[in-house]
Design a protein around this motif. Structure first.
Motif, PDB file in Angstrom:
ATOM      1  N   TYR A 292      14.677 -29.093  10.414  1.00 21.56           N
ATOM      2  CA  TYR A 292      15.624 -28.114  10.945  1.00 21.56           C
ATOM      3  C   TYR A 292      15.949 -27.044   9.911  1.00 21.56           C
ATOM      4  N   ALA A 293      16.013 -27.437   8.643  1.00 22.34           N
ATOM      5  CA  ALA A 293      16.251 -26.456   7.586  1.00 22.34           C
ATOM      6  C   ALA A 293      15.100 -25.455   7.532  1.00 22.34           C
ATOM      7  N   GLU A 294      13.883 -25.959   7.711  1.00 17.37           N
ATOM      8  CA  GLU A 294      12.713 -25.087   7.705  1.00 17.37           C
ATOM      9  C   GLU A 294      12.709 -24.159   8.924  1.00 17.37           C
ATOM     10  N   ALA A 295      13.217 -24.665  10.048  1.00 19.32           N
ATOM     11  CA  ALA A 295      13.168 -23.901  11.300  1.00 19.32           C
ATOM     12  C   ALA A 295      14.397 -23.025  11.523  1.00 19.32           C
ATOM     13  N   LYS A 296      15.382 -23.122  10.652  1.00 20.12           N
ATOM     14  CA  LYS A 296      16.677 -22.479  10.881  1.00 20.12           C
ATOM     15  C   LYS A 296      16.548 -20.990  11.184  1.00 20.12           C
ATOM     16  N   SER A 297      15.691 -20.301  10.459  1.00 22.54           N
ATOM     17  CA  SER A 297      15.593 -18.849  10.637  1.00 22.54           C
ATOM     18  C   SER A 297      14.943 -18.463  11.957  1.00 22.54           C
ATOM     19  N   TYR A 298      14.333 -19.446  12.647  1.00 19.09           N
ATOM     20  CA  TYR A 298      13.657 -19.126  13.902  1.00 19.09           C
ATOM     21  C   TYR A 298      14.473 -19.514  15.130  1.00 19.09           C
ATOM     22  N   PHE A 299      15.474 -20.358  14.947  1.00 23.40           N
ATOM     23  CA  PHE A 299      16.189 -20.891  16.104  1.00 23.40           C
ATOM     24  C   PHE A 299      17.647 -20.446  16.122  1.00 23.40           C
ATOM     25  N   GLY A 300      17.880 -19.158  16.089  1.00 23.55           N
ATOM     26  CA  GLY A 300      19.238 -18.647  16.194  1.00 23.55           C
ATOM     27  C   GLY A 300      19.882 -18.389  14.850  1.00 23.55           C
ATOM     28  N   GLY A 301      21.087 -17.875  14.882  1.00 25.44           N
ATOM     29  CA  GLY A 301      21.791 -17.570  13.645  1.00 25.44           C
ATOM     30  C   GLY A 301      21.526 -16.145  13.188  1.00 25.44           C
ATOM     31  N   GLU A 302      22.116 -15.774  12.088  1.00 25.43           N
ATOM     32  CA  GLU A 302      22.044 -14.398  11.612  1.00 25.43           C
ATOM     33  C   GLU A 302      20.640 -13.992  11.189  1.00 25.43           C
ATOM     34  N   GLU A 303      19.814 -14.972  10.793  1.00 27.03           N
ATOM     35  CA  GLU A 303      18.479 -14.640  10.299  1.00 27.03           C
ATOM     36  C   GLU A 303      17.407 -14.703  11.397  1.00 27.03           C
ATOM     37  N   ASP A 304      17.795 -14.973  12.618  1.00 31.24           N
ATOM     38  CA  ASP A 304      16.842 -15.105  13.716  1.00 31.24           C
ATOM     39  C   ASP A 304      16.086 -13.791  13.916  1.00 31.24           C
ATOM     40  N   PRO A 305      14.775 -13.736  13.609  1.00 28.86           N
ATOM     41  CA  PRO A 305      14.047 -12.470  13.706  1.00 28.86           C
ATOM     42  C   PRO A 305      13.894 -11.957  15.132  1.00 28.86           C
ATOM     43  N   ILE A 306      13.754 -12.883  16.110  1.00 27.64           N
ATOM     44  CA  ILE A 306      13.637 -12.438  17.497  1.00 27.64           C
ATOM     45  C   ILE A 306      14.970 -11.871  17.978  1.00 27.64           C
ATOM     46  N   GLY A 307      16.061 -12.552  17.606  1.00 32.40           N
ATOM     47  CA  GLY A 307      17.384 -12.059  17.985  1.00 32.40           C
ATOM     48  C   GLY A 307      17.664 -10.682  17.428  1.00 32.40           C
ATOM     49  N   LYS A 308      17.223 -10.450  16.195  1.00 26.21           N
ATOM     50  CA  LYS A 308      17.436  -9.131  15.590  1.00 26.21           C
ATOM     51  C   LYS A 308      16.655  -8.050  16.330  1.00 26.21           C
ATOM     52  N   LEU A 309      15.492  -8.419  16.829  1.00 27.94           N
ATOM     53  CA  LEU A 309      14.634  -7.445  17.494  1.00 27.94           C
ATOM     54  C   LEU A 309      15.011  -7.228  18.957  1.00 27.94           C
ATOM     55  N   LEU A 310      15.376  -8.321  19.658  1.00 26.09           N
ATOM     56  CA  LEU A 310      15.581  -8.247  21.107  1.00 26.09           C
ATOM     57  C   LEU A 310      17.005  -8.541  21.555  1.00 26.09           C
ATOM     58  N   GLY A 311      17.857  -9.021  20.650  1.00 23.78           N
ATOM     59  CA  GLY A 311      19.186  -9.438  21.055  1.00 23.78           C
ATOM     60  C   GLY A 311      19.179 -10.868  21.556  1.00 23.78           C
ATOM     61  N   GLU A 312      20.282 -11.298  22.155  1.00 24.63           N
ATOM     62  CA  GLU A 312      20.390 -12.672  22.618  1.00 24.63           C
ATOM     63  C   GLU A 312      19.569 -12.898  23.890  1.00 24.63           C
ATOM     64  N   SER A 313      19.089 -14.121  24.017  1.00 26.81           N
ATOM     65  CA  SER A 313      18.378 -14.488  25.239  1.00 26.81           C
ATOM     66  C   SER A 313      19.382 -14.827  26.333  1.00 26.81           C
ATOM     67  N   ARG A 314      18.888 -14.916  27.563  1.00 21.38           N
ATOM     68  CA  ARG A 314      19.718 -15.368  28.680  1.00 21.38           C
ATOM     69  C   ARG A 314      19.070 -16.595  29.290  1.00 21.38           C
ATOM     70  N   VAL A 315      19.890 -17.559  29.656  1.00 26.99           N
ATOM     71  CA  VAL A 315      19.388 -18.768  30.291  1.00 26.99           C
ATOM     72  C   VAL A 315      19.060 -18.458  31.746  1.00 26.99           C
ATOM     73  N   SER A 316      17.892 -18.869  32.170  1.00 26.47           N
ATOM     74  CA  SER A 316      17.452 -18.578  33.524  1.00 26.47           C
ATOM     75  C   SER A 316      16.829 -19.814  34.152  1.00 26.47           C
ATOM     76  N   GLY A 317      17.081 -20.017  35.413  1.00 27.03           N
ATOM     77  CA  GLY A 317      16.499 -21.137  36.142  1.00 27.03           C
ATOM     78  C   GLY A 317      16.046 -20.696  37.519  1.00 27.03           C
ATOM     79  N   SER A 318      14.961 -21.249  37.984  1.00 24.24           N
ATOM     80  CA  SER A 318      14.432 -20.934  39.308  1.00 24.24           C
ATOM     81  C   SER A 318      13.984 -22.220  39.987  1.00 24.24           C
ATOM     82  N   VAL A 319      13.725 -22.138  41.278  1.00 24.15           N
ATOM     83  CA  VAL A 319      13.122 -23.235  42.031  1.00 24.15           C
ATOM     84  C   VAL A 319      11.762 -22.754  42.517  1.00 24.15           C
ATOM     85  N   TRP A 320      10.725 -23.539  42.196  1.00 28.55           N
ATOM     86  CA  TRP A 320       9.359 -23.181  42.535  1.00 28.55           C
ATOM     87  C   TRP A 320       8.821 -24.126  43.605  1.00 28.55           C
ATOM     88  N   LEU A 321       8.083 -23.557  44.542  1.00 33.49           N
ATOM     89  CA  LEU A 321       7.493 -24.335  45.635  1.00 33.49           C
ATOM     90  C   LEU A 321       5.999 -24.487  45.388  1.00 33.49           C
TER      91      LEU A 321
END
Length: 331
Positions: A292-321
Motif C-alpha cells: 500500500y505504501a508503494e501504491a499510495k501515489s496511485y490510489f488517491g490522495g494529494e499525489e494521485d497523478p490521475i486525480g491531478k489530471l482529471l479530477g475526482e472520479s464518480r461512482v457509477s453502476g448499471s444493469v446489463w442484460l
C-alpha cells in the motif's frame, strides 16, 4: 421469495458490514415489515463465519479490551464475516429451504435449515460449499443464484464475482445430494480485482464493470434463462485534450493498471497463505503495509497523478442484460 411459506413474497439480503443476513417480511399489497437480522439456533447472527462472529460478540458483551498481543485476533474475528450475499436452496430435497451465503473473499457456505419450511431454524454449523472437490472460490464477492442453468432438472449455482465475472457451477450430483463441478465462465470480468476505472471522453458509453450482482431469469420468455448483471465502476470524465495530454494520460493509466494488478496479486497471495497457515497476521499486515505504501501515489490522495489530471472520479453502476442465444447449448 417466500421465506416462511405463508403465500407472501419476502426479501432476503446479505450485507457488507457486519455481514448479517436480513429478512424483510412481506405483508402483502406491496408492504413490508421492518428489517430483522436472522440468527441461528444458538442466537448468533446468520453469517458465513459464525465461530468468529460469536467470539466478537462475546468480547463486546463482556466489554473486553483485547490486549496488545490479541488485537489482530480481535480484528480478524470482527471482519471474518464482512460481506455476505445470500440465496436459498432446498439443498437436500427435504422440502424446506436452506441458506447459501457468499463471502467477501469469494468463498461460499451453507447453513442447514433444521426447522421446517414454514418455521425455519438455522444450524450453528457453517459448511463450505465444494466445487470440483475443493472449496468453491471466485474472485471475491461471491453472489450466488440457484438455477437450473442447463435445464436438466437439477439445481445449479450461477455465481457473480467481485472482478465482474459470472460463472456456472453445474450440479453433477442429484437433487438430494448436490455435487458441483468446477467454474465454467459465462461472462468474463474486466478487472482482476473489485475495482475498475473507466475513462470516458464526450460521447463514449460505459462498459461493464466489477462487483457483479446477478439475477437469472428468462427475460424475453423464449424458454432460455438469461442474465441480468449489476455492476460498479469508478468513472473519470476526460475533457478534450491535446495529443501531448492524451499521451501523458495513457502513460499514467498504464502505470496505474500495473500497480493495481500488483496489489491484487499480493492480496491474493496473502489470502491463500493465511488460509493455509503459512502466514501470520503480523506478516500479512507488514506485507499489506508495504504494497500500500508503494501504491499510495496511485490510489488517491494529494499525489494521485490521475486525480491531478482529471479530477475526482464518480461512482457509477448499471444493469446489463445478457440474452441467451436460442442456438446455444450448455452440456
Amino acid at each position: 421469495m417466500d421465506y416462511d411459506d405463508d403465500g407472501t413474497q419476502d426479501l432476503i439480503s446479505g450485507s457488507y458490514d457486519p455481514g448479517d443476513v436480513y429478512l424483510i417480511r412481506g405483508l402483502g399489497e406491496g408492504k413490508y415489515a421492518e428489517v430483522e437480522s436472522i440468527s441461528d439456533q444458538e442466537g448468533t447472527p446468520l453469517v458465513h463465519h459464525p465461530v468468529e462472529m460469536k467470539r466478537h460478540l462475546d468480547r463486546e458483551e463482556k466489554n473486553e479490551d483485547a490486549g496488545e498481543a490479541d488485537q489482530d485476533d480481535a480484528l480478524n474475528d470482527r471482519v471474518a464475516s464482512f460481506g455476505s450475499w445470500a440465496a436459498m436452496m432446498d439443498w437436500d430435497d427435504d422440502g424446506d429451504l436452506d441458506m447459501l451465503i457468499g463471502a467477501f473473499d469469494g468463498s461460499l457456505f451453507r447453513r442447514t435449515n433444521v426447522g421446517t419450511r414454514s418455521d425455519p431454524k438455522w444450524s450453528s454449523e457453517s459448511v463450505p460449499v465444494l466445487a470440483g472437490g475443493k472449496p468453491l472460490q471466485v474472485n471475491h464477492h461471491a453472489n450466488p443464484v440457484v438455477a437450473d442453468w442447463n435445464d436438466d432438472g437439477l439445481q445449479d449455482l450461477v455465481v457473480g464475482a467481485g472482478d465482474g465475472s459470472v460463472g456456472w457451477f453445474r450440479n453433477v450430483g442429484s437433487a438430494s445430494k448436490p455435487k458441483f463441478d468446477e467454474w465454467q465462465e459465462l461472462i468474463g470480468g474486466p478487472s482482476n480485482s473489485i475495482y475498475v476505472q473507466q475513462y470516458l471522453s464526450e460521447g463514449m458509453s460505459r462498459a461493464p464493470g466489477t462487483r457483479a450482482q446477478i439475477c437469472v431469469h428468462d427475460y424475453n420468455h423464449d424458454g432460455y434463462l438469461d442474465l441480468l448483471v449489476g455492476d460498479y465502476s469508478d468513472v473519470y470524465d476526460v475533457p478534450e485534450q491535446t495529443t501531448k495530454q492524451r499521451k501523458r494520460l495513457a502513460v499514467i493509466v498504464q502505470k496505474y493498471n500495473v500497480m493495481n494488478e500488483k496489489v491484487a496479486a499480493v492480496q491474493e497471495k496473502i489470502s491463500k497463505e493465511m488460509k493455509s497457515g503459512d502466514m501470520t497476521n503480523e506478516q500479512a499486515q507488514a506485507e499489506m503495509e508495504q504494497i500500500y505504501a508503494e501504491a499510495k501515489s496511485y490510489f488517491g490522495g494529494e499525489e494521485d497523478p490521475i486525480g491531478k489530471l482529471l479530477g475526482e472520479s464518480r461512482v457509477s453502476g448499471s444493469v446489463w442484460l445478457y440474452l441467451r442465444k436460442p442456438s446455444s447449448t450448455i452440456d
